[in-house]
Every structure is written in structure tokens, then in C-alpha cells.
Design a protein around this motif. Structure first.
Motif, PDB file in Angstrom:
ATOM      1  N   ASN A  96       0.614  -1.284  -0.084  1.00 49.62           N
ATOM      2  CA  ASN A  96      -0.079  -0.032  -0.005  1.00 49.62           C
ATOM      3  C   ASN A  96       0.945   1.109  -0.048  1.00 49.62           C
ATOM      4  OD1 ASN A  96      -2.558   1.272  -0.331  1.00 49.62           O
ATOM      5  ND2 ASN A  96      -2.613   1.563   2.255  1.00 49.62           N
ATOM      6  N   ILE A  97       1.972   1.245  -0.701  1.00 47.33           N
ATOM      7  CA  ILE A  97       2.804   2.392  -0.745  1.00 47.33           C
ATOM      8  C   ILE A  97       2.495   3.299  -2.230  1.00 47.33           C
ATOM      9  CG2 ILE A  97       5.296   3.135  -1.374  1.00 47.33           C
ATOM     10  CD1 ILE A  97       6.095   0.623   0.370  1.00 47.33           C
ATOM     11  N   PRO A  98       2.277   4.291  -1.966  1.00 47.89           N
ATOM     12  CA  PRO A  98       1.913   5.339  -3.329  1.00 47.89           C
ATOM     13  C   PRO A  98       3.202   5.325  -4.241  1.00 47.89           C
ATOM     14  CG  PRO A  98       1.180   6.322  -1.488  1.00 47.89           C
ATOM     15  CD  PRO A  98       1.977   5.219  -0.709  1.00 47.89           C
ATOM     16  N   PHE A  99       2.932   5.268  -5.548  1.00 51.79           N
ATOM     17  CA  PHE A  99       4.127   5.619  -6.311  1.00 51.79           C
ATOM     18  C   PHE A  99       3.923   6.166  -7.688  1.00 51.79           C
ATOM     19  CE2 PHE A  99       1.694   1.625  -7.684  1.00 51.79           C
ATOM     20  CZ  PHE A  99       1.562   1.832  -8.952  1.00 51.79           C
ATOM     21  N   THR A 100       4.938   7.041  -8.190  1.00 52.18           N
ATOM     22  CA  THR A 100       4.534   7.639  -9.560  1.00 52.18           C
ATOM     23  C   THR A 100       5.091   6.712 -10.867  1.00 52.18           C
ATOM     24  OG1 THR A 100       6.405   8.851  -9.423  1.00 52.18           O
ATOM     25  CG2 THR A 100       4.546   9.708  -8.595  1.00 52.18           C
ATOM     26  N   THR A 101       4.270   6.941 -11.918  1.00 53.24           N
ATOM     27  CA  THR A 101       5.116   6.446 -13.312  1.00 53.24           C
ATOM     28  C   THR A 101       5.117   7.431 -14.310  1.00 53.24           C
ATOM     29  OG1 THR A 101       2.598   6.040 -13.978  1.00 53.24           O
ATOM     30  CG2 THR A 101       3.756   4.356 -12.750  1.00 53.24           C
ATOM     31  N   SER A 102       5.957   7.005 -15.330  1.00 57.63           N
ATOM     32  CA  SER A 102       5.978   7.778 -16.497  1.00 57.63           C
ATOM     33  C   SER A 102       5.651   7.157 -17.790  1.00 57.63           C
ATOM     34  CB  SER A 102       7.517   8.453 -16.507  1.00 57.63           C
ATOM     35  OG  SER A 102       8.563   7.684 -16.322  1.00 57.63           O
ATOM     36  N   PHE A 103       5.289   7.931 -18.694  1.00 57.21           N
ATOM     37  CA  PHE A 103       4.856   7.121 -20.072  1.00 57.21           C
ATOM     38  C   PHE A 103       5.823   7.735 -21.073  1.00 57.21           C
ATOM     39  CE2 PHE A 103       2.843   6.512 -24.074  1.00 57.21           C
ATOM     40  CZ  PHE A 103       2.077   5.544 -23.893  1.00 57.21           C
ATOM     41  N   HIS A 104       6.692   6.781 -21.774  1.00 55.74           N
ATOM     42  CA  HIS A 104       7.803   7.212 -22.537  1.00 55.74           C
ATOM     43  C   HIS A 104       7.652   6.498 -23.965  1.00 55.74           C
ATOM     44  CE1 HIS A 104      10.717   8.541 -19.361  1.00 55.74           C
ATOM     45  NE2 HIS A 104      10.050   7.705 -18.680  1.00 55.74           N
ATOM     46  N   THR A 105       7.010   5.525 -23.937  1.00 54.38           N
ATOM     47  CA  THR A 105       6.931   4.631 -25.228  1.00 54.38           C
ATOM     48  C   THR A 105       5.817   4.351 -25.677  1.00 54.38           C
ATOM     49  OG1 THR A 105       9.225   3.747 -24.872  1.00 54.38           O
ATOM     50  CG2 THR A 105       7.949   2.406 -26.617  1.00 54.38           C
ATOM     51  N   ARG A 106       5.291   4.546 -26.882  1.00 54.12           N
ATOM     52  CA  ARG A 106       4.271   4.125 -27.590  1.00 54.12           C
ATOM     53  C   ARG A 106       4.026   2.833 -27.891  1.00 54.12           C
ATOM     54  NH1 ARG A 106       1.287   9.209 -28.679  1.00 54.12           N
ATOM     55  NH2 ARG A 106      -0.092   7.821 -29.807  1.00 54.12           N
ATOM     56  N   PHE A 107       3.867   1.699 -27.035  1.00 55.18           N
ATOM     57  CA  PHE A 107       4.208   0.348 -27.236  1.00 55.18           C
ATOM     58  C   PHE A 107       2.905  -0.104 -28.107  1.00 55.18           C
ATOM     59  CE2 PHE A 107       6.636   0.229 -23.331  1.00 55.18           C
ATOM     60  CZ  PHE A 107       7.802  -0.391 -23.783  1.00 55.18           C
ATOM     61  N   PRO A 108       1.659   0.428 -27.975  1.00 54.46           N
ATOM     62  CA  PRO A 108       0.663  -0.192 -28.912  1.00 54.46           C
ATOM     63  C   PRO A 108       0.902   0.073 -30.159  1.00 54.46           C
ATOM     64  CG  PRO A 108      -0.239   1.371 -27.342  1.00 54.46           C
ATOM     65  CD  PRO A 108       1.018   1.306 -27.326  1.00 54.46           C
ATOM     66  N   GLU A 109       1.476   0.947 -31.006  1.00 48.40           N
ATOM     67  CA  GLU A 109       1.857   0.830 -32.179  1.00 48.40           C
ATOM     68  C   GLU A 109       3.096   0.106 -32.438  1.00 48.40           C
ATOM     69  OE1 GLU A 109       1.461   3.544 -30.329  1.00 48.40           O
ATOM     70  OE2 GLU A 109       0.238   5.243 -31.430  1.00 48.40           O
ATOM     71  N   TYR A 110       3.910   0.095 -31.435  1.00 45.46           N
ATOM     72  CA  TYR A 110       5.375  -0.735 -31.741  1.00 45.46           C
ATOM     73  C   TYR A 110       4.910  -2.331 -31.972  1.00 45.46           C
ATOM     74  CZ  TYR A 110       8.458   3.389 -30.796  1.00 45.46           C
ATOM     75  OH  TYR A 110       9.023   4.587 -30.776  1.00 45.46           O
ATOM     76  N   ILE A 111       4.127  -2.821 -30.863  1.00 41.23           N
ATOM     77  CA  ILE A 111       3.644  -4.090 -30.913  1.00 41.23           C
ATOM     78  C   ILE A 111       2.817  -4.554 -31.869  1.00 41.23           C
ATOM     79  CG2 ILE A 111       2.403  -5.986 -29.496  1.00 41.23           C
ATOM     80  CD1 ILE A 111       3.432  -4.165 -26.948  1.00 41.23           C
ATOM     81  N   SER A 112       1.912  -3.554 -32.376  1.00 45.58           N
ATOM     82  CA  SER A 112       0.996  -3.863 -33.596  1.00 45.58           C
ATOM     83  C   SER A 112       1.671  -3.842 -34.840  1.00 45.58           C
ATOM     84  CB  SER A 112      -0.137  -2.823 -33.591  1.00 45.58           C
ATOM     85  OG  SER A 112      -0.738  -3.044 -32.449  1.00 45.58           O
TER      86      SER A 112
END
Length: 349
Positions: A96-112
């Protein structure tokens, strides 16, 4: 303040995520913030299918917990949606520890682009991953707006910077016909390099970088110069040798290389898509057009001094302060809602 960043992208990888994290951490030292990293260096790794030179960690739950406990961070930030990112997320959720994240990579386009997986499925997975985050950091206003439109919550801005001490104009002669049109980045299908290499341009095309598509592209475009991956001073010299920086990617969330080129006094030619539009906007330092050839030729008319002036407004200190400010703001909000949380020995935000 001690911040632990969990990341699957790390040295010896050469990409914008690794450069962003390392430069941010170095700049943060200047105002008393200690940023450490939980990286693949601590685990056994395996090569990715079709990306053998990109290795991913195989972390164990027990070792992740031990390394985080030993680091005793005040805050935990998860930078990537890989095995280490998922493991660090699970650690925080269990406790139950809060955390932050970041969005760097457009994986949907890369994976598809490689597998028959609908982009909507990948976006759904990313929403779930970031859904537990107290704040999702995005590099630009347009990306932040897109993420909100796609159902992401708590999206905040974390701008990027450039090291003007390394990237700056200098006299360089490659001994090749000019003008020099340069592209820097991973040599892979998602970077859309063929859109650049197919152009009928005067002078010489130069591609700096390595990746799974390099051998095929070198064979298909023997007139272009492929240098392989460059770092540090060698990379800075490559930028300075160019007359125009060409950015054919349509999927990058930012494009740190754009700032590095501009700091070298080199104008940018790119498609009018997220990334170039956010970095350059209406500034007279590049040409964004669906006709990439025309953008390249028109960019030759742009003043290098305009590029330098623009890049001077983007520092890693400002980027690091924004990163830390986002975390501090989240921490303050959580403490205001539940004062006892701020006294938790493993409190993170």
C-alpha cells in the motif's frame, strides 16, 4: 529526498529513456535530491525476440523487495512497463505504498507493427498498469492530453532537457558531399527510416544508430552512410556535421534527439505528428510537413542561431526540478488526505 527509479531501460542501451533518466538524476544532485536506480544490472537478462541486442531482466519478487528495502527510498518512481516496472508496481501495491510512473514509449504502435495484436488491447494494458499510479508523467502537453483522452488518470507534465555543454556547434567535415541530412536513433521498423532514405535529396544521408533493421537498410541503401551507434563526444560531432536533422518517426512520444540537434545548431525536418509538433511547435527552428522531402529542403534556409536560442530554453535542471516537483506535490496531497501516511517508514509518492 531519496528517489528510487525502477527502469527496464538501462545501459548499455542507447535511447531517449536512458538519457532522460541519467541526465535528470545528475541534474537533481545539484539541488540535494538523490536519485538511485533499480535496473536490469541486478538480474539475469534475456534477449527480446527480434531485438536480440535488447535484453530484459527476469526479476524475482524476493530480490526486488530486498533491493527496494535496502535503498530505503522516500519515493518510488516506475519509469517503464517491463518486468522490473511490473515487479516494483506489485511491491508497492502489496505494501500500500503510493508511487508515480512515466509514459515514455508508444508500445501499442510498436507491438502492432510486429504482432497481430490490436492496439486497443495494448492501450488497455497500459491504462491498467498506470491506473494505480499517483501521477503519470508525460513529456508534452499533447501527449498528456492524449493520455487523458484514452482514460489515463492523474497525468502531469515532465518536460525534457538537453546538455548544451556536450551538444553545440563546431566545425566538422565528414568528407562527404553536402548538404548532410542526418537521422539519429534506433534502426528499427517503428522509426520509419525508409521514409527518409527513399527521399531524392542532394548531398549525403547519414544514419547514426544500430538495431535489427540496420543490415537490411544498409544493403538496400548503399549510398547512405550508416555509422552504427555513437555516444558522447562522437555523437555530438555527428550532430554538428549535419545541415539538417531528419526525424521520420511518427510514433515517438517526444524525440530527445530533436533537442540535441537544435542545441548543435541544426534545424529539424519532420512529419507534423506528436513529438515534433510538441517540441518545435510554431518556432522557426524546423519544418514539419507531410512532404518530408520539401521539409528537408526548406530546413536548409533556417538560421542555426535560431536553433541555438530555442535549445537554450531547455535545460536538464529545469527537467529535474519538474520531476521532483511532481513527486513532492503528490506526496503533499497524500499527506493532506491521510496525515498518518506521511509517517509510514516506507512512504513513497
Amino acid at each position: 529526498m531519496r528517489i528510487l527509479v525502477a527502469t527496464d531501460a538501462w545501459h548499455p542501451q542507447v535511447n531517449g529513456v536512458v538519457r532522460t533518466l541519467t541526465m535528470m538524476a545528475e541534474a537533481a544532485k545539484g539541488f540535494g535530491v538523490d536519485v538511485s536506480f533499480l535496473t536490469p544490472e541486478s538480474f539475469r537478462t534475456v534477449g527480446l525476440p527480434s531485438y536480440a541486442d535488447l535484453r530484459v531482466a527476469i526479476p524475482s519478487r524476493r530480490k526486488i523487495a530486498r533491493l527496494i528495502d535496502e535503498a530505503r527510498p522516500d519515493n518510488i518512481h516506475i519509469a517503464t512497463e517491463g518486468p522490473i516496472g511490473f515487479s516494483a508496481r506489485a511491491y508497492c501495491r502489496r505494501r500500500n505504498i503510493p508511487f508515480t510512473t512515466s509514459f515514455h514509449t508508444r508500445f501499442p504502435e510498436y507491438i502492432s507493427a510486429r504482432f497481430p495484436i490490436p492496439e486497443s488491447w495494448v492501450w488497455a494494458g497500459l491504462r491498467r498498469f498506470h491506473g494505480a499510479s499517483s501521477a503519470v508523467m508525460a513529456a508534452t502537453p499533447a501527449l498528456a492530453s492524449e493520455l487523458r483522452d484514452r482514460g489515463f488518470r492523474n497525468v502531469v507534465l515532465w518536460p525534457r532537457g538537453v546538455d548544451a555543454n556536450l551538444f553545440h556547434p563546431r566545425q566538422v567535415d565528414l568528407g562527404k558531399p553536402k548538404p548532410i541530412f542526418l537521422s539519429v536513433g534506433r534502426v528499427a521498423v517503428e522509426k520509419n527510416l525508409e521514409a527518409f532514405l527513399d527521399l531524392d535529396l542532394p548531398g549525403t544521408k547519414v544514419v547514426v544508430g544500430d538495431g535489427p533493421a540496420r543490415a537490411a537498410l544498409e544493403a538496400k541503401y548503399p549510398e547512405a552512410l550508416f555509422t552504427g551507434a555513437l555516444q558522447g563526444e562522437a555523437l555530438a560531432v555527428a550532430y554538428a556535421s549535419a545541415d539538417v536533422f531528419v526525424f521520420p518517426s511518427k510514433t515517438d512520444t517526444y524525440g530527445l534527439v530533436l533537442l540535441e540537434a537544435l542545441a548543435s545548431g541544426v534545424p529539424v525536418a519532420a512529419f507534423p505528428v506528436t513529438g515534433p509538433k510538441d517540441v518545435i511547435g510554431a518556432s522557426p527552428v524546423g519544418v514539419l510537413s507531410d512532404d518530408l522531402r520539401q521539409a528537408c529542403l526548406k530546413s536548409l534556409e533556417i538560421s542555426p542561431q535560431d536553433c541555438l536560442s530555442f535549445a537554450a530554453g531547455h535545460t536538464w535542471e529545469a527537467s529535474a526540478r519538474a520531476f521532483v516537483s511532481n513527486i513532492s506535490h503528490v506526496r503533499a496531497e497524500i499527506a493532506a488526505r491521510a496525515p498518518s501516511a506521511a509517517k509510514h517508514p516506507r512512504f513513497a509518492a
